[in-house]
Design an enzyme around this catalytic site. Structure first.
Site, PDB file in Angstrom:
ATOM      1  N   GLY A   9     -25.966   9.300   8.906  1.00 49.11           N
ATOM      2  CA  GLY A   9     -26.551   9.620  10.213  1.00 49.11           C
ATOM      3  C   GLY A   9     -27.964  10.162  10.086  1.00 49.11           C
TER       4      GLY A   9
ATOM      5  N   VAL B 225     -29.463  15.621  13.721  1.00 49.99           N
ATOM      6  CA  VAL B 225     -28.880  16.475  12.674  1.00 49.99           C
ATOM      7  C   VAL B 225     -29.160  15.892  11.293  1.00 49.99           C
ATOM      8  CG1 VAL B 225     -26.714  17.351  11.735  1.00 49.99           C
ATOM      9  CG2 VAL B 225     -27.114  17.404  14.209  1.00 49.99           C
TER      10      VAL B 225
ATOM     11  N   SER C 187     -17.959  20.130  16.139  1.00 49.73           N
ATOM     12  CA  SER C 187     -18.644  20.562  17.357  1.00 49.73           C
ATOM     13  C   SER C 187     -17.867  21.716  17.993  1.00 49.73           C
ATOM     14  CB  SER C 187     -18.693  19.385  18.326  1.00 49.73           C
ATOM     15  OG  SER C 187     -18.910  19.837  19.634  1.00 49.73           O
ATOM     16  N   SER C 188     -18.575  22.534  18.765  1.00 52.99           N
ATOM     17  CA  SER C 188     -17.898  23.674  19.408  1.00 52.99           C
ATOM     18  C   SER C 188     -16.930  23.223  20.500  1.00 52.99           C
ATOM     19  CB  SER C 188     -18.924  24.640  19.996  1.00 52.99           C
ATOM     20  OG  SER C 188     -19.739  23.972  20.934  1.00 52.99           O
ATOM     21  N   CYS C 189     -16.981  21.931  20.890  1.00 51.61           N
ATOM     22  CA  CYS C 189     -16.064  21.470  21.937  1.00 51.61           C
ATOM     23  C   CYS C 189     -14.635  21.278  21.422  1.00 51.61           C
ATOM     24  CB  CYS C 189     -16.574  20.194  22.585  1.00 51.61           C
ATOM     25  SG  CYS C 189     -16.513  18.799  21.490  1.00 51.61           S
TER      26      CYS C 189
ATOM     27  N   TYR D 149     -13.946  13.115  22.435  1.00 45.02           N
ATOM     28  CA  TYR D 149     -14.833  13.515  21.338  1.00 45.02           C
ATOM     29  C   TYR D 149     -14.218  14.679  20.558  1.00 45.02           C
ATOM     30  CZ  TYR D 149     -19.219  15.072  19.114  1.00 45.02           C
ATOM     31  OH  TYR D 149     -20.198  15.443  18.216  1.00 45.02           O
TER      32      TYR D 149
ATOM     33  N   LYS E 264     -13.176  14.974  16.606  1.00 40.82           N
ATOM     34  CA  LYS E 264     -13.726  15.998  15.709  1.00 40.82           C
ATOM     35  C   LYS E 264     -12.612  16.863  15.103  1.00 40.82           C
ATOM     36  CE  LYS E 264     -18.037  14.952  15.673  1.00 40.82           C
ATOM     37  NZ  LYS E 264     -18.648  14.529  14.400  1.00 40.82           N
TER      38      LYS E 264
ATOM     39  N   PRO F 266     -20.900  23.203  14.463  1.00 41.66           N
ATOM     40  CA  PRO F 266     -22.122  23.703  15.103  1.00 41.66           C
ATOM     41  C   PRO F 266     -21.945  23.881  16.613  1.00 41.66           C
ATOM     42  CG  PRO F 266     -22.443  21.485  14.187  1.00 41.66           C
ATOM     43  CD  PRO F 266     -20.996  21.793  14.113  1.00 41.66           C
ATOM     44  N   THR F 267     -22.686  24.812  17.159  1.00 38.72           N
ATOM     45  CA  THR F 267     -22.771  24.988  18.601  1.00 38.72           C
ATOM     46  C   THR F 267     -23.689  23.898  19.181  1.00 38.72           C
ATOM     47  OG1 THR F 267     -23.140  26.665  20.275  1.00 38.72           O
ATOM     48  CG2 THR F 267     -24.775  26.556  18.505  1.00 38.72           C
ATOM     49  N   ASN F 268     -24.072  23.979  20.465  1.00 35.13           N
ATOM     50  CA  ASN F 268     -24.993  22.985  21.056  1.00 35.13           C
ATOM     51  C   ASN F 268     -26.334  23.028  20.307  1.00 35.13           C
ATOM     52  OD1 ASN F 268     -22.897  23.116  22.987  1.00 35.13           O
ATOM     53  ND2 ASN F 268     -24.292  22.449  24.593  1.00 35.13           N
TER      54      ASN F 268
ATOM     55  N   HIS G 243     -28.109  15.588  26.124  1.00 34.80           N
ATOM     56  CA  HIS G 243     -27.655  16.961  26.376  1.00 34.80           C
ATOM     57  C   HIS G 243     -28.642  17.656  27.315  1.00 34.80           C
ATOM     58  CE1 HIS G 243     -25.414  16.169  22.590  1.00 34.80           C
ATOM     59  NE2 HIS G 243     -24.485  16.814  23.260  1.00 34.80           N
TER      60      HIS G 243
HETATM   61  O1  GFB Z   1     -25.588  19.730  27.249  1.00 35.80           O
HETATM   62  P1  GFB Z   1     -24.515  19.178  28.108  1.00 35.80           P
HETATM   63  O2  GFB Z   1     -24.638  17.767  28.525  1.00 35.80           O
HETATM   64  O3  GFB Z   1     -23.144  19.326  27.368  1.00 35.80           O
HETATM   65  O4  GFB Z   1     -24.430  20.065  29.439  1.00 35.80           O
HETATM   66  P2  GFB Z   1     -21.900  20.334  27.249  1.00 35.80           P
HETATM   67  C1  GFB Z   1     -24.420  21.466  29.441  1.00 35.80           C
HETATM   68  C2  GFB Z   1     -24.476  22.006  30.848  1.00 35.80           C
HETATM   69  O5  GFB Z   1     -25.783  21.743  31.395  1.00 35.80           O
HETATM   70  C3  GFB Z   1     -23.468  21.424  31.825  1.00 35.80           C
HETATM   71  C4  GFB Z   1     -25.649  21.221  32.704  1.00 35.80           C
HETATM   72  O6  GFB Z   1     -22.978  22.456  32.668  1.00 35.80           O
HETATM   73  C5  GFB Z   1     -24.331  20.446  32.643  1.00 35.80           C
HETATM   74  O7  GFB Z   1     -23.818  20.205  33.942  1.00 35.80           O
HETATM   75  N1  GFB Z   1     -26.833  20.402  33.024  1.00 35.80           N
HETATM   76  C6  GFB Z   1     -27.756  20.701  33.976  1.00 35.80           C
HETATM   77  C7  GFB Z   1     -27.195  19.224  32.469  1.00 35.80           C
HETATM   78  N2  GFB Z   1     -28.671  19.740  34.074  1.00 35.80           N
HETATM   79  C8  GFB Z   1     -28.358  18.796  33.147  1.00 35.80           C
HETATM   80  C9  GFB Z   1     -28.963  17.549  32.782  1.00 35.80           C
HETATM   81  O8  GFB Z   1     -29.969  17.103  33.339  1.00 35.80           O
HETATM   82  N3  GFB Z   1     -28.369  16.884  31.748  1.00 35.80           N
HETATM   83  C10 GFB Z   1     -27.246  17.356  31.116  1.00 35.80           C
HETATM   84  N4  GFB Z   1     -26.733  16.643  30.091  1.00 35.80           N
HETATM   85  N5  GFB Z   1     -26.641  18.512  31.473  1.00 35.80           N
HETATM   86  C11 GFB Z   1     -21.299  18.537  25.485  1.00 35.80           C
HETATM   87  C12 GFB Z   1     -20.033  17.810  25.123  1.00 35.80           C
HETATM   88  O9  GFB Z   1     -20.908  19.428  26.452  1.00 35.80           O
HETATM   89  O10 GFB Z   1     -21.838  19.293  24.431  1.00 35.80           O
HETATM   90  C13 GFB Z   1     -20.033  17.256  23.772  1.00 35.80           C
HETATM   91  O11 GFB Z   1     -19.790  16.854  26.136  1.00 35.80           O
HETATM   92  C14 GFB Z   1     -20.617  18.159  22.721  1.00 35.80           C
HETATM   93  O12 GFB Z   1     -18.741  16.916  23.442  1.00 35.80           O
HETATM   94  C15 GFB Z   1     -21.919  18.755  23.170  1.00 35.80           C
HETATM   95  O13 GFB Z   1     -19.721  19.162  22.366  1.00 35.80           O
HETATM   96  C16 GFB Z   1     -22.476  19.779  22.203  1.00 35.80           C
HETATM   97  O14 GFB Z   1     -22.280  21.548  26.485  1.00 35.80           O
HETATM   98  O15 GFB Z   1     -21.257  20.595  28.567  1.00 35.80           O
END
Ligand code: GFB
Length: 313
Positions: free
Chosen positions: A11, A16, A108-110, A137, A141, A164-166, A180
């Site tokens: 990857g 990462v 992943s933290s999920c 996902y 993991k 890892p966290t986000n 993300h």
């Molecule tokens: O980063 P994100 O897509 O992933 O979203 P998760 C985090 C939060 O940000 C959610 C809000 O509450 C979204 O609704 N958000 C606000 C947005 N505006 C936006 C936008 O424009 N785009 C996005 N993407 N979000 C993922 C998992 O979860 O995190 C994966 O689906 C993985 O499996 C990854 O673990 C690290 O933190 O919610």
């Protein structure tokens, strides 16, 4: 790891994997093995087996995965489960078959239950129901963790896992549907500023809390674990600090210099209310992150400006 060791980074074009390659180069490693997805389809069992048989890596960083933000996870549920199961199963099994000295699997933290107590301790794995938007996902993991544990207990392989966290940093995905939150906000605020838009749409309610770690810090932690950690228990990697999405949006808005309003679209999902990592095990081993969120956002915005042509097609 000896400096001459043959190290496969799976990857390496992703955020990462590319951070791990940068770290390895900085540490003076030269025998770094990489393959693009068109050179080697990691979902193809036979192709992965012959790649390992030919290249015989000593160490493997398993950073290849199908990844994305909340919407991508929720829409492409089949691929997030199927592709990730194939990628990790093929690599872990081939690593066992070819006698890899040590492998680091990245999760992943999920993987933690949606309603687990906070901060998330490693022992909370499989103690409750998962967040529905990223259940496929997360299941993939969790399987990766269990594969490493199983090959260790049955065959004595030194396969370790880290959660890892986000994450955010260079080479992130800036596609607004698949990305993300942090890269999405950088792009949205930047484009709104350039185009003089009065407001920017932000998803959900803004109340979920997230923890953010710079990819270079993650790479540093992965290197540290590869050097020092040899146990079955997986290890959380994070900062131990989180912010609400509203706070994050304000920080990105300020960094970019956008002066309009935020529009909260509550038709979009919030996802898990909170997923703050308990990083006490990692801290006890002597590792801590160095990039604070504000500084990291600033660096990431500068990287976005320098590479906008590549990131936004
Ligand atoms: O980063 P994100 O897509 O992933 O979203 P998760 C985090 C939060 O940000 C959610 C809000 O509450 C979204 O609704 N958000 C606000 C947005 N505006 C936006 C936008 O424009 N785009 C996005 N993407 N979000 C993922 C998992 O979860 O995190 C994966 O689906 C993985 O499996 C990854 O673990 C690290 O933190 O919610």
């Amino acid at each position: 790891m000896e400096k001459k060791a043959r190290i496969y980074v799976a990857g390496h074009r992703g955020m990462v994997g590319s951070a791990i390659v940068r770290k390895l180069h900085a540490e003076g490693y030269e025998n770094i093995i990489t393959r693009t997805s068109s050179q080697l389809d990691l979902r193809n069992q036979a192709a992965v087996a012959s790649f390992f048989a030919e290249e015989k890596p000593d160490f493997v960083f398993l950073a290849a995965a199908k990844v994305g933000g909340i919407m991508a996870n929720n829409i492409y549920r089949a691929e997030f489960l199927y592709d990730n199961l194939l990628i990790e199963s093929n690599i872990i099994h081939s690593a066992y078959e070819t006698g890899v000295t040590k492998l680091l699997f990245l999760g992943s933290s999920c993987i933690y239950p949606k309603m687990a107590p906070q901060p998330l301790k490693e022992e909370y794995l499989l103690s409750g129901f998962l967040e529905p938007t990223n259940e496929p996902y997360a299941i993939a993991k969790i399987t990766g963790i269990k594969l490493c544990e199983a090959y260790r207990s049955q065959y004595g392989c030194n396969f370790i896992s880290a959660m890892p966290t986000n994450l955010y940093g260079p080479n992130d995905n800036y596609d607004l549907q698949g990305s993300h939150v942090l890269p999405a906000l950088i792009r949205k605020f930047h484009e709104a500023k350039i185009n003089d838009q009065p407001s920017v749409e932000v998803w959900g309610t803004g109340s979920p809390k997230r923890e953010f770690l710079h990819a270079d810090d993650l790479a540093d932690a992965c290197f540290y674990l590869m050097e020092h950690y040899n146990d079955e228990l997986f290890v959380n990697i994070g900062t131990g600090e989180d912010v609400t999405i509203r706070e994050l949006a304000e920080m990105v808005k300020e960094t970019v210099g956008f002066e309009g309003e935020l529009r909260w679209n509550t038709d979009k999902p919030d996802g898990t209310p909170r997923k703050l990592m308990d990083v006490s095990r990692l801290h006890a081993m002597g590792w801590k992150h160095t990039t604070e969120l504000r500084e990291g956002i600033e660096r990431t915005y500068q990287d976005f400006l320098a590479n906008e042509v590549l990131y936004v097609e």
